[in-house]
Scaffold this motif. Structure first.
Motif, PDB file in Angstrom:
ATOM      1  N   SER A 127       0.831  -1.206   0.000  1.00  0.00           N
ATOM      2  CA  SER A 127       0.000   0.000   0.000  1.00  0.00           C
ATOM      3  C   SER A 127       0.867   1.258   0.000  1.00  0.00           C
ATOM      4  O   SER A 127       0.544   2.243  -0.682  1.00  0.00           O
ATOM      5  N   LEU A 128       1.969   1.218   0.737  1.00  0.00           N
ATOM      6  CA  LEU A 128       2.879   2.361   0.730  1.00  0.00           C
ATOM      7  C   LEU A 128       3.516   2.550  -0.637  1.00  0.00           C
ATOM      8  O   LEU A 128       3.680   3.689  -1.105  1.00  0.00           O
ATOM      9  N   VAL A 129       3.887   1.451  -1.284  1.00  0.00           N
ATOM     10  CA  VAL A 129       4.431   1.560  -2.643  1.00  0.00           C
ATOM     11  C   VAL A 129       3.381   2.135  -3.591  1.00  0.00           C
ATOM     12  O   VAL A 129       3.683   2.961  -4.464  1.00  0.00           O
ATOM     13  N   MET A 130       2.123   1.717  -3.429  1.00  0.00           N
ATOM     14  CA  MET A 130       1.047   2.261  -4.253  1.00  0.00           C
ATOM     15  C   MET A 130       0.898   3.768  -4.045  1.00  0.00           C
ATOM     16  O   MET A 130       0.702   4.525  -5.014  1.00  0.00           O
ATOM     17  N   ASP A 131       1.011   4.220  -2.795  1.00  0.00           N
ATOM     18  CA  ASP A 131       0.912   5.653  -2.531  1.00  0.00           C
ATOM     19  C   ASP A 131       2.066   6.417  -3.183  1.00  0.00           C
ATOM     20  O   ASP A 131       1.878   7.538  -3.681  1.00  0.00           O
ATOM     21  N   VAL A 132       3.258   5.831  -3.189  1.00  0.00           N
ATOM     22  CA  VAL A 132       4.397   6.475  -3.857  1.00  0.00           C
ATOM     23  C   VAL A 132       4.131   6.603  -5.352  1.00  0.00           C
ATOM     24  O   VAL A 132       4.375   7.663  -5.958  1.00  0.00           O
ATOM     25  N   PHE A 133       3.618   5.535  -5.969  1.00  0.00           N
ATOM     26  CA  PHE A 133       3.293   5.593  -7.399  1.00  0.00           C
ATOM     27  C   PHE A 133       2.196   6.627  -7.670  1.00  0.00           C
ATOM     28  O   PHE A 133       2.247   7.349  -8.671  1.00  0.00           O
ATOM     29  N   LYS A 134       1.217   6.694  -6.777  1.00  0.00           N
ATOM     30  CA  LYS A 134       0.119   7.639  -6.978  1.00  0.00           C
ATOM     31  C   LYS A 134       0.609   9.080  -6.865  1.00  0.00           C
ATOM     32  O   LYS A 134       0.187   9.962  -7.626  1.00  0.00           O
ATOM     33  N   ILE A 135       1.514   9.335  -5.915  1.00  0.00           N
ATOM     34  CA  ILE A 135       2.095  10.681  -5.785  1.00  0.00           C
ATOM     35  C   ILE A 135       2.878  11.039  -7.040  1.00  0.00           C
ATOM     36  O   ILE A 135       2.774  12.167  -7.562  1.00  0.00           O
ATOM     37  N   GLY A 136       3.659  10.078  -7.543  1.00  0.00           N
ATOM     38  CA  GLY A 136       4.411  10.341  -8.767  1.00  0.00           C
ATOM     39  C   GLY A 136       3.506  10.562  -9.963  1.00  0.00           C
ATOM     40  O   GLY A 136       3.796  11.414 -10.830  1.00  0.00           O
ATOM     41  N   TYR A 137       2.386   9.830 -10.026  1.00  0.00           N
ATOM     42  CA  TYR A 137       1.459   9.984 -11.157  1.00  0.00           C
ATOM     43  C   TYR A 137       0.798  11.355 -11.141  1.00  0.00           C
ATOM     44  O   TYR A 137       0.782  12.066 -12.162  1.00  0.00           O
ATOM     45  N   CYS A 238      -4.219  17.586 -19.235  1.00  0.00           N
ATOM     46  CA  CYS A 238      -3.863  16.689 -18.141  1.00  0.00           C
ATOM     47  C   CYS A 238      -3.623  15.267 -18.608  1.00  0.00           C
ATOM     48  O   CYS A 238      -3.605  14.354 -17.790  1.00  0.00           O
ATOM     49  N   ASN A 239      -3.514  15.050 -19.884  1.00  0.00           N
ATOM     50  CA  ASN A 239      -3.259  13.700 -20.366  1.00  0.00           C
ATOM     51  C   ASN A 239      -1.890  13.221 -19.915  1.00  0.00           C
ATOM     52  O   ASN A 239      -0.927  13.990 -19.857  1.00  0.00           O
ATOM     53  N   CYS A 240      -1.818  11.936 -19.610  1.00  0.00           N
ATOM     54  CA  CYS A 240      -0.565  11.323 -19.154  1.00  0.00           C
ATOM     55  C   CYS A 240       0.177  10.816 -20.390  1.00  0.00           C
ATOM     56  O   CYS A 240      -0.080   9.711 -20.879  1.00  0.00           O
ATOM     57  N   ASN A 241       1.097  11.629 -20.893  1.00  0.00           N
ATOM     58  CA  ASN A 241       1.771  11.303 -22.144  1.00  0.00           C
ATOM     59  C   ASN A 241       3.175  10.750 -21.955  1.00  0.00           C
ATOM     60  O   ASN A 241       3.664   9.992 -22.786  1.00  0.00           O
ATOM     61  N   GLN A 246       3.107   6.991 -17.346  1.00  0.00           N
ATOM     62  CA  GLN A 246       2.402   5.732 -17.603  1.00  0.00           C
ATOM     63  C   GLN A 246       2.841   4.633 -16.639  1.00  0.00           C
ATOM     64  O   GLN A 246       2.033   3.817 -16.196  1.00  0.00           O
ATOM     65  N   VAL A 247       4.125   4.618 -16.303  1.00  0.00           N
ATOM     66  CA  VAL A 247       4.626   3.624 -15.346  1.00  0.00           C
ATOM     67  C   VAL A 247       3.973   3.823 -13.984  1.00  0.00           C
ATOM     68  O   VAL A 247       3.519   2.865 -13.344  1.00  0.00           O
ATOM     69  N   PHE A 248       3.906   5.073 -13.529  1.00  0.00           N
ATOM     70  CA  PHE A 248       3.263   5.359 -12.239  1.00  0.00           C
ATOM     71  C   PHE A 248       1.787   4.984 -12.268  1.00  0.00           C
ATOM     72  O   PHE A 248       1.256   4.418 -11.311  1.00  0.00           O
TER      73      PHE A 248
END
Length: 580
Positions: A127-137, A238-241, A246-248
């Protein structure tokens, strides 16, 4: 704030003095007036939790539709505030409540076993790793998003870390100070976990719909996802290009199942803590069984080997299913993937059903007594097993109705019907086996039998008959040399004592093999739907029968309960394995 209320202390002291004066050998118990207010305090905390849960459910469900003027940053704001309040209360509990004199006079040894807390930590890490990815996204296009979208995962990471530590050190506590504050704090924690779970399930369902449905529906949902927290009026900005974006994005969506399971596991442990607030434990009936987890002792390895074969085969089926269904546009490839998926699950569910029936038969010959002592943890385990199974029951019955009522029927439909029927049977038989195992007394320590047998195995059958084993008459004195409180034995009883432990070991070995096989099989049956293998969206029978809106809604509501059932069954089977 002081450590407890004075009126509570006075009433408790007077009740204990009265109890000691009338029943000197009984443990102290809570007074009648305190028990009445205990129910009132519980009712107040329950009402608080119900209102907060309804508010969170309303906002989460409303935020999932674009035409309703409720945006997802409104949901994030509410969840952030709830998590901050819970963090403050947990710090108050750890620093203040738990350190008060006589705050925790006893602990519930059945609550929060090491394997359950270990699983909670595993889910917390993901869950902590998911939060890191979400912050980066969200940081990838911060300029056009509301700040709450970045604040929310940061607060959630702090909440997960603080709550995990709290449950690790305090899961067994039976608190006796700040009773009402503790009850309300625990209910607020439980409600917050359920609200985070509802938000995660909704977000994952929208993402699945974005990946599976038609292009016009996909564009609409994608516009909703970006419009909710935008500062700019242009959705394209706001598109994720970028590739890192995309990785996040893909990373935190893949980790959503772990966060969902973490919220449910934490909710279950918090509920047991809430039940234990103000509880007095009778140490005469509350035995502490210190059982060691021995994976490779007293086992034939059959259950482990078969379970590993099922687990590895399931991972291969999952990879092939994802490649053929999501990467290929040919209908033949899709049918092959569905056929392979159904055949694997039919074999797996059939074996699990037969094994559960065999385990239930073995329990019929088990000589261990039933454990009838009050145990909130076991009560919750049984309730969660029965309740979570309803989700998969609902999906299976909807599938059965759609398959039987639809025409024409092909091989895939026949496999789907068999899969649905076996899913119902397997859940039923497995619940019976697990509940039987949880209600059995743990076996006696083996060293007691070993020390007795070492003295007896040196005797031949002739020597046994030659030993004087006279049973004294009632009212007569014990024979010289016989210790007080021991019973004399008949030669036939002595012979049975030599053979009985060996029979018990055979039953325990079979129960261990069954538990380990079911444990590994449930792991793969959790992994497959949690990480994308969901034939309910890829099989056209149910989709054509119920429609594009009704059937996805049914699956989105019921499938998370089925996934949680598998993980909870894994934890319960591990406990059954250790208790066997």
């Amino acid at each position: 704030m002081g450590c407890g209320h004075k009126d509570d202390k006075a009433s408790l002291a007077s009740s204990q003095m009265a109890s000691f004066s009338h029943h000197p050998h009984q443990p102290p118990s809570a007074p009648a007036s305190k028990e009445v207010w205990k129910k009132g305090g519980r009712m107040f905390s329950i009402l608080l939790a119900v209102h907060l849960a309804l508010l969170a459910c309303t906002l989460v469900s409303s935020g999932a539709f674009e035409k309703i003027a409720v945006h997802d940053y409104d949901v994030f704001f509410l969840l952030t505030v709830m998590m901050l309040i819970v963090i403050i209360w947990i710090i108050f509990y750890l620093v203040g409540t738990s350190r008060c004199p006589d705050a925790i006079p006893c602990k519930d040894s059945h609550t929060g076993p090491i394997w359950l807390r270990g699983g909670l930590i595993l889910f917390a890490i993901f869950s902590l790793v998911m939060d890191v990815f979400k912050i980066g996204y969200y940081s990838s296009f911060y300029s056009c998003l509301s700040a709450i979208k970045i604040i929310y995962p940061i607060v959630q990471a702090i909440f997960v870390a603080v709550q995990t530590y709290f449950l690790w050190v305090s899961a067994k506590d039976c608190v006796h100070v700040h009773l009402n504050v503790t009850r309300c704090g625990l209910m607020l924690t439980l409600t917050t976990n359920l609200a985070v779970w509802m938000s995660a399930v909704t977000d994952e369902s929208v993402h699945k719909a974005h990946s599976k449905l038609k292009k016009n529906v996909t564009d609409e949902i994608f516009r909703w996802l970006l419009k909710a927290g935008m500062r700019s009026s242009s959705a394209e900005e706001c598109n994720c290009n970028s590739q890192i974006c995309q990785v996040f994005k893909n990373g935190y969506f893949w980790l959503y199942p772990f966060n969902i399971e973490y919220s449910l596991f934490a909710s279950a442990m918090v509920y047991v803590m809430w039940k234990n607030v103000g509880r007095f434990i009778d140490h005469h009936s509350h035995h502490v069984h210190r059982l060691k987890f021995r994976l490779f002792r007293r086992t034939f390895f059959v259950g482990i080997v078969l379970g590993l074969i099922i687990l590895v085969s399931g991972l291969g089926v999952l990879i092939l299913y994802e490649v053929q269904v999501n990467s290929s546009t040919e209908p033949s490839k899709k049918r092959q993937a569905l056929t392979m998926y159904y055949i694997f699950n039919i074999v797996c569910l059939g074996l699990m059903s037969l094994v559960c029936i065999g385990g239930s038969v073995i329990y019929r010959f088990d000589k261990r007594d039933m454990d009838r002592h009050k145990n909130p943890t076991r009560t919750l385990d049984v309730a969660l097993l029965m309740g979570a199974a309803l989700g998969q029951y609902a999906i299976s019955y909807y599938s059965i109705v759609a398959i039987v009522a639809s025409t024409p029927r092909d091989a895939v439909s026949a496999l789907n019907l068999t899969y649905a029927l076996l899913m119902i049977a397997q859940h039923t038989f497995q619940n019976i086996f697990i509940i039987e195992g949880l209600h059995r007394q743990p076996p006696k320590e083996d060293h007691k039998h070993d020390s007795r047998q070492k003295d007896l195995y040196g005797l031949t059958f002739v020597n046994i008959n030659a030993v004087s084993l006279r049973v004294p008459d009632s009212g007569s004195t014990l024979a010289p040399g016989t210790a007080s409180g021991t019973e004399a034995m008949h030669p036939s009883d002595l012979v049975r004592s030599l053979t009985a432990p060996k029979k018990m070991n055979w039953r325990r070995k079979f129960l261990r093999e069954i538990s380990m096989f079911l444990l590994l099989s449930n792991i793969i049956l959790w992994i497959m739907p949690a990480f994308g293998a969901r034939p309910q969206f890829d099989n056209d029978t149910e989709l054509n029968f119920y429609g594009d809106s009704m059937w996805p809604a049914i699956v989105d509501i019921c499938l998370p309960f089925g996934i949680f059932y598998r993980m909870h069954a894994v934890a319960s089977l591990l406990e059954v394995y250790i208790m066997s």
